[in-house]
Motif scaffolding. Structure first.
Motif, short mmCIF file in Angstrom:
data_model
loop_
_atom_site.label_atom_id
_atom_site.label_comp_id
_atom_site.label_asym_id
_atom_site.label_seq_id
_atom_site.Cartn_x
_atom_site.Cartn_y
_atom_site.Cartn_z
N GLU A 106 4.80 17.45 -9.68
CA GLU A 106 4.04 16.83 -10.76
C GLU A 106 2.69 16.39 -10.23
OE1 GLU A 106 5.15 17.52 -14.00
OE2 GLU A 106 4.01 15.68 -14.20
N LEU A 107 1.65 16.60 -11.04
CA LEU A 107 0.34 16.08 -10.67
C LEU A 107 0.25 14.66 -11.20
CD1 LEU A 107 -1.89 19.16 -11.55
CD2 LEU A 107 -1.02 18.44 -9.33
N ILE A 108 0.25 13.71 -10.30
CA ILE A 108 0.21 12.30 -10.73
C ILE A 108 -1.23 11.79 -10.52
CG2 ILE A 108 1.22 10.01 -10.36
CD1 ILE A 108 3.29 12.09 -11.18
N ASP A 109 -1.72 11.06 -11.50
CA ASP A 109 -3.09 10.55 -11.38
C ASP A 109 -3.24 9.69 -10.13
OD1 ASP A 109 -3.80 11.79 -13.67
OD2 ASP A 109 -3.45 10.04 -14.96
N TRP A 110 -4.39 9.88 -9.46
CA TRP A 110 -4.65 9.13 -8.23
C TRP A 110 -4.48 7.62 -8.40
CZ3 TRP A 110 -4.25 10.90 -3.65
CH2 TRP A 110 -4.64 12.20 -3.33
N PRO A 111 -5.06 7.03 -9.44
CA PRO A 111 -4.95 5.56 -9.54
C PRO A 111 -3.51 5.07 -9.54
CG PRO A 111 -6.56 6.38 -11.10
CD PRO A 111 -5.88 7.58 -10.53
N ILE A 112 -2.62 5.86 -10.17
CA ILE A 112 -1.20 5.45 -10.19
C ILE A 112 -0.63 5.54 -8.77
CG2 ILE A 112 1.09 6.00 -11.13
CD1 ILE A 112 -0.38 7.13 -13.59
N LEU A 113 -0.94 6.65 -8.10
CA LEU A 113 -0.44 6.81 -6.73
C LEU A 113 -1.01 5.73 -5.80
CD1 LEU A 113 -0.47 10.69 -6.21
CD2 LEU A 113 1.52 9.19 -6.44
N GLN A 114 -2.28 5.40 -6.05
CA GLN A 114 -2.89 4.36 -5.21
C GLN A 114 -2.24 3.00 -5.42
OE1 GLN A 114 -6.91 5.27 -6.30
NE2 GLN A 114 -7.45 5.82 -4.20
N LYS A 115 -1.94 2.70 -6.68
CA LYS A 115 -1.29 1.42 -6.97
C LYS A 115 0.08 1.36 -6.31
CE LYS A 115 -0.02 -1.62 -10.77
NZ LYS A 115 0.58 -1.58 -12.10
N ILE A 116 0.82 2.46 -6.41
CA ILE A 116 2.16 2.50 -5.79
C ILE A 116 2.03 2.35 -4.28
CG2 ILE A 116 4.18 3.96 -5.37
CD1 ILE A 116 3.58 5.21 -8.19
N THR A 117 1.05 3.05 -3.71
CA THR A 117 0.83 2.96 -2.26
C THR A 117 0.52 1.52 -1.85
OG1 THR A 117 -0.01 5.21 -2.26
CG2 THR A 117 -0.57 3.85 -0.35
N ASP A 118 -0.42 0.89 -2.57
CA ASP A 118 -0.78 -0.49 -2.24
C ASP A 118 0.44 -1.40 -2.27
OD1 ASP A 118 -3.35 0.26 -1.98
OD2 ASP A 118 -4.04 -0.49 -3.93
N ARG A 119 1.23 -1.23 -3.33
CA ARG A 119 2.41 -2.11 -3.45
C ARG A 119 3.42 -1.86 -2.33
NH1 ARG A 119 5.52 -2.81 -8.85
NH2 ARG A 119 6.62 -4.15 -7.39
N ILE A 120 3.66 -0.61 -2.02
CA ILE A 120 4.64 -0.32 -0.96
C ILE A 120 4.16 -0.91 0.37
CG2 ILE A 120 5.69 1.54 0.43
CD1 ILE A 120 5.85 3.22 -2.14
N LEU A 121 2.87 -0.69 0.67
CA LEU A 121 2.37 -1.18 1.96
C LEU A 121 2.38 -2.71 2.03
CD1 LEU A 121 -0.55 1.33 2.60
CD2 LEU A 121 1.76 1.35 3.57
N LYS A 122 2.18 -3.33 0.87
CA LYS A 122 2.17 -4.79 0.86
C LYS A 122 3.58 -5.37 0.83
CE LYS A 122 -0.20 -7.21 -2.39
NZ LYS A 122 -1.25 -7.03 -3.26
N GLU A 123 4.47 -4.76 0.05
CA GLU A 123 5.76 -5.41 -0.23
C GLU A 123 6.92 -4.93 0.65
OE1 GLU A 123 6.58 -5.31 -4.49
OE2 GLU A 123 4.42 -5.28 -4.86
N VAL A 124 6.78 -3.76 1.24
CA VAL A 124 7.94 -3.23 1.98
C VAL A 124 7.70 -3.36 3.49
CG1 VAL A 124 9.47 -1.25 2.29
CG2 VAL A 124 8.29 -1.60 0.10
N PRO A 125 8.55 -4.10 4.18
CA PRO A 125 8.39 -4.26 5.62
C PRO A 125 8.57 -2.94 6.36
CG PRO A 125 10.06 -5.78 4.75
CD PRO A 125 9.73 -4.82 3.66
N ASN A 126 7.94 -2.83 7.53
CA ASN A 126 8.15 -1.71 8.45
C ASN A 126 7.60 -0.37 7.96
OD1 ASN A 126 9.67 -3.52 10.09
ND2 ASN A 126 11.48 -3.08 8.84
N ILE A 127 6.72 -0.40 6.97
CA ILE A 127 6.12 0.84 6.47
C ILE A 127 4.60 0.75 6.66
CG2 ILE A 127 5.72 2.26 4.40
CD1 ILE A 127 8.65 2.31 5.38
N ASN A 128 3.99 1.78 7.24
CA ASN A 128 2.53 1.72 7.39
C ASN A 128 1.79 2.91 6.78
OD1 ASN A 128 3.12 3.67 9.24
ND2 ASN A 128 2.24 2.62 11.02
N ARG A 129 2.49 3.84 6.19
CA ARG A 129 1.85 4.99 5.55
C ARG A 129 2.63 5.41 4.32
NH1 ARG A 129 -1.64 8.15 9.01
NH2 ARG A 129 -1.38 7.15 11.03
N VAL A 130 1.89 5.97 3.32
CA VAL A 130 2.56 6.57 2.17
C VAL A 130 2.02 7.98 2.00
CG1 VAL A 130 2.97 6.43 -0.32
CG2 VAL A 130 2.89 4.33 1.05
N CYS A 131 2.91 8.96 1.88
CA CYS A 131 2.51 10.36 1.74
C CYS A 131 3.06 10.91 0.41
CB CYS A 131 3.08 11.21 2.87
SG CYS A 131 2.69 10.56 4.50
#
Ligand code: XMP
Length: 435
Positions: free
Chosen positions: A396-421
């Motif tokens: 699926e082609l997901i809009d960048w802003p949605i992916l960016q928001k998800i990335t920001d949240r994961i990096l902020k809220e989930v311990p031990n994670i430093n990258r989102v692909c």
């Protein structure tokens, strides 16, 4: 079954299921039968109003020309057949493969004018019929059901509950690989809201201990599937007087089981395989339904929308998304990142358009920087795909802003994670799941 039925005789056309669905969408029940059915067998089926003989190209299957028995034409039902006197033929249907509307148009005249079928196929009638049939089959005996919380088992549970109440015993095995809040939702809906007789087994420790240091995907799948059956079996042995086993078999399982020649790519996990000495008679009230009809049935029975429209989730659960040997901290990171993804997709309305979406946590680390210090942590991979039948899938082609928001949240809220692909691979060459 009181509903009128149009019988489709299968001469090897791949479109038969599409045809059956189209007729059902007209409000008339339809089933597919083998081409060599006898007139006697046909007459023994309930409420047959007409027969459609639908063949593949020149009715050739594996190089052999096949046809229905001539006596079918003399059985006393209206018949619509390729090459015969009726306007519609298989090749005409084949042109409309994906177009349910066109198929409906093509068969409407036959179904209503010639067969005089009534539009009495709907979920209310189905539910009422099934309740009666289940009561007739089961009497005052007990039915055991493995309730995973997936669409099919949930709908079977709701239907059986309506039919036999407390004589239904549901067992929910939490293997510790469920998504966030999933087991809790099963308990809340079935035990607290619907008053079902539900045995909840928290087998998290047992599964995670068995899986320790096991990195091979097939080995992991085998352990999860095997252990699941053992836990379920242990619960079954504790219960007295169970004669029946409820199962969420649906129509595609039945139609496809005869023709499937696909090679095993991954060993799929289902509740079959119980030991020989635990013998139950099966109760399979959804065996006539297509997936969308199962969902409609669930809504008719009052199950929540989210449960009925839940995206597919593999039997081995998060176990095949926490890659390699499962560790508790990576499993937790997977569960939390997945919950964020689910939440954000729902907010963006993507839960209605994307077939399956989830996160994956691999078993390697990479270097990053956090709070001005070096980090060495795991990545999270996002996967979102669309497919018709899960045999092939496109991303699926997901809009960048949605992916960016998800990335920001994961990096902020989930311990031990430093990258989102983001996984860009279609199936094939990848599969939908990573293991
Ligand atoms: P793959 O990964 O083979 O998956 O492309 C195709 C679809 O099947 C789901 N899946 C499973 N479903 N038991 C299930 O009930 C399983 O063991 C299992 N493994 C994969 C997968 O999520 C995808 O929708």
């Amino acid at each position: 079954m009181k509903q009128d039925m149009i019988v489709i005789l299968d001469l090897g056309s791949h479109e038969n299921t599409v045809l059956a669905r189209a007729i059902r969408a007209l409000g008339v029940y339809s089933e597919i039968y083998p081409h060599d059915i006898t007139a006697e067998e046909l007459k023994a089926l309930p409420n047959v109003k007409g027969v459609i003989i639908n063949g593949g190209p020149c009715n050739v299957v594996d190089g052999v020309e096949i046809d229905v028995l001539p006596e079918i034409y003399e059985a006393g039902f209206p018949v619509m057949a390729a090459g015969h006197d009726k306007a519609l033929c298989a090749t005409k249907l084949a042109q409309f493969t994906d177009d349910e509307e066109a198929i409906k148009e093509a068969v409407k005249g036959f179904v209503f004018d010639e067969c005089k079928a009534e539009t009495n196929w709907n979920m209310k009638n189905f539910v009422n019929d099934q309740i009666e049939l289940i009561r007739r089959q089961v009497g005052d005996k007990k039915v055991l059901l493995a309730l995973s919380g997936g669409v099919d088992s949930s709908v079977v549970a709701a239907l059986l509950l309506k039919a036999i109440g407390e004589n239904l015993v549901c067992v929910h095995v939490n293997h510790g690989l469920m998504r966030k809040g999933e087991s809790e939702a099963v308990v809340e809906i079935f035990r607290n809201q619907l008053n079902a007789n539900l045995i909840y087994v928290d087998a998290t420790e047992r599964f995670l201990t068995k899986l320790e240091n096991v990195a091979d995907p097939e080995e992991k799948r085998k352990i999860i599937g095997g252990e699941f059956i053992r836990v379920f079996e242990e619960e079954a042995r504790k219960l007295d007087g169970i004669d029946f086993l409820g199962q969420g078999t649906i129509y595609p399982d039945i139609v496809e089981s005869g023709t499937k020649t696909a090679k095993v790519v991954k060993s799929h996990h289902n509740v079959g395989g119980l030991p020989e000495d635990l013998q139950f008679e099966l109760v399979e009230p959804l065996r006539q339904l297509f997936k969308d009809e199962v969902r409609a049935c669930g809504l008719e029975l009052g199950l929540p929308y989210d449960m009925v429209y839940r995206q597919p989730f593999p039997g081995p659960g998060l176990g095949v998304r926490c890659l390699g040997a499962i560790t508790r901290d990576r499993l937790e990171a997977l569960r939390e990142s997945d919950a964020i993804l689910q939440e954000e997709f729902k907010l963006a309305g993507l839960d209605k358009t994307v077939w399956q979406y989830f996160t994956v946590v691999p078993d390697f680390k990479s270097v990053g920087v956090r709070n001005n210090a070096r980090s060495y942590d795991w990545p999270v991979i996002i996967r979102a795909v669309n497919t018709i039948d899960a045999m092939t899938a496109s991303i699926e082609l997901i809009d960048w802003p949605i992916l960016q928001k998800i990335t920001d949240r994961i990096l902020k809220e989930v311990p031990n994670i430093n990258r989102v692909c983001y996984d860009l691979s279609p199936k094939p060459s990848a599969t939908i799941e990573w293991e």
